[in-house]
Design an enzyme around this catalytic site. Sequence first.
Site, PDB file in Angstrom:
ATOM      1  N   ARG A 104       0.847  -1.193   0.000  1.00  0.00           N
ATOM      2  CA  ARG A 104       0.000   0.000   0.000  1.00  0.00           C
ATOM      3  C   ARG A 104       0.887   1.249   0.000  1.00  0.00           C
ATOM      4  NH1 ARG A 104      -5.503   0.913   2.321  1.00  0.00           N
ATOM      5  NH2 ARG A 104      -5.611  -1.296   2.742  1.00  0.00           N
ATOM      6  N   THR A 108      -0.849   7.653  -0.939  1.00  0.00           N
ATOM      7  CA  THR A 108      -2.155   7.554  -1.629  1.00  0.00           C
ATOM      8  C   THR A 108      -3.009   6.423  -1.042  1.00  0.00           C
ATOM      9  OG1 THR A 108      -1.332   5.969  -3.241  1.00  0.00           O
ATOM     10  CG2 THR A 108      -1.104   8.314  -3.804  1.00  0.00           C
ATOM     11  N   ASP A 200      -5.335 -11.136  11.845  1.00  0.00           N
ATOM     12  CA  ASP A 200      -4.500 -10.970  10.648  1.00  0.00           C
ATOM     13  C   ASP A 200      -4.096 -12.348  10.134  1.00  0.00           C
ATOM     14  OD1 ASP A 200      -2.348  -8.629   9.390  1.00  0.00           O
ATOM     15  OD2 ASP A 200      -1.921 -10.770   9.097  1.00  0.00           O
ATOM     16  N   ASP A 203      -0.259 -12.980   9.760  1.00  0.00           N
ATOM     17  CA  ASP A 203       0.417 -13.130  11.064  1.00  0.00           C
ATOM     18  C   ASP A 203       0.083 -14.461  11.709  1.00  0.00           C
ATOM     19  OD1 ASP A 203       1.766 -10.749  10.949  1.00  0.00           O
ATOM     20  OD2 ASP A 203       0.312  -9.635  12.155  1.00  0.00           O
TER      21      ASP A 203
HETATM   22  N1  URA Z   1      -6.519  -8.848   6.481  1.00  0.00           N
HETATM   23  C1  URA Z   1      -6.513  -9.771   7.471  1.00  0.00           C
HETATM   24  O1  URA Z   1      -5.627 -10.610   7.523  1.00  0.00           O
HETATM   25  N2  URA Z   1      -7.489  -9.758   8.380  1.00  0.00           N
HETATM   26  C2  URA Z   1      -8.496  -8.855   8.354  1.00  0.00           C
HETATM   27  O2  URA Z   1      -9.373  -8.903   9.208  1.00  0.00           O
HETATM   28  C3  URA Z   1      -8.487  -7.887   7.325  1.00  0.00           C
HETATM   29  C4  URA Z   1      -7.495  -7.918   6.400  1.00  0.00           C
END
Ligand code: URA
Length: 209
Positions: A104, A108, A200, A203
């Site tokens: 990202r 922007t 995530d 992760d």
């Molecule tokens: N990416 C993720 O891994 N989890 C989310 O909840 C949103 C984006």
Amino acid sequence: MGKVYVFDHPLIQHKLSYIRDKSTGTKEFRELVDEVSMLMAYEITREMPLKEVEIETPVMTCKTSVLAGKKVGLVPILRAGLGMVDGMLKLIPAAKVGHVGLYRDPETLEPIEYYVKLPSDINERELIVIDPMLATGGSAVAAVTALKKRGAKNMKLMCLIAAPEGIEKFHQVHPDIDIYVAAVDDKLDDHGYIVPGLGDAGDRLYGTK
Ligand code: URA
């Protein structure tokens, strides 16, 4: 307008519950994602066309069916998409695998391609783009745009969990592409996480934070 298909198979829903559970550790999380990906590969290939062939069994000759359609390509979006590839390859072992990496732009906030490596014949393949968490939809939109730019014609988007906001944004830009998910959750929170979601995905798959 593109459709959204929710895979409601009990095994997928059962395993997804443990994937969501915050007490599920990295090893088990990875194994469950692998298993759910295999089951989702089974569901997403349900409509693949067949053709009749003649086979000689030890007893007699008979007409039977084999897959007739185009060859398949898997395109995980880095990094979390990688966690779903091996499970899918267990059922579609001849699939080729392309990769799309995006970051990202800090100013922007637009997704920028940093890595795109694809099979040379993507225009002839049925591509399954893999983005485990369809949150804002930014990465999936950009990945599919990148694939269309390079000649991809036939695509499906496969996610573990999608937010309604991500589905809407994706179909605004790519109304020609259907989305296949294990669950559609409630919404995004203020940080762009899917609620209730699973946290995530990258992760949790790779034990980072
Ligand atoms: N990416 C993720 O891994 N989890 C989310 O909840 C949103 C984006």
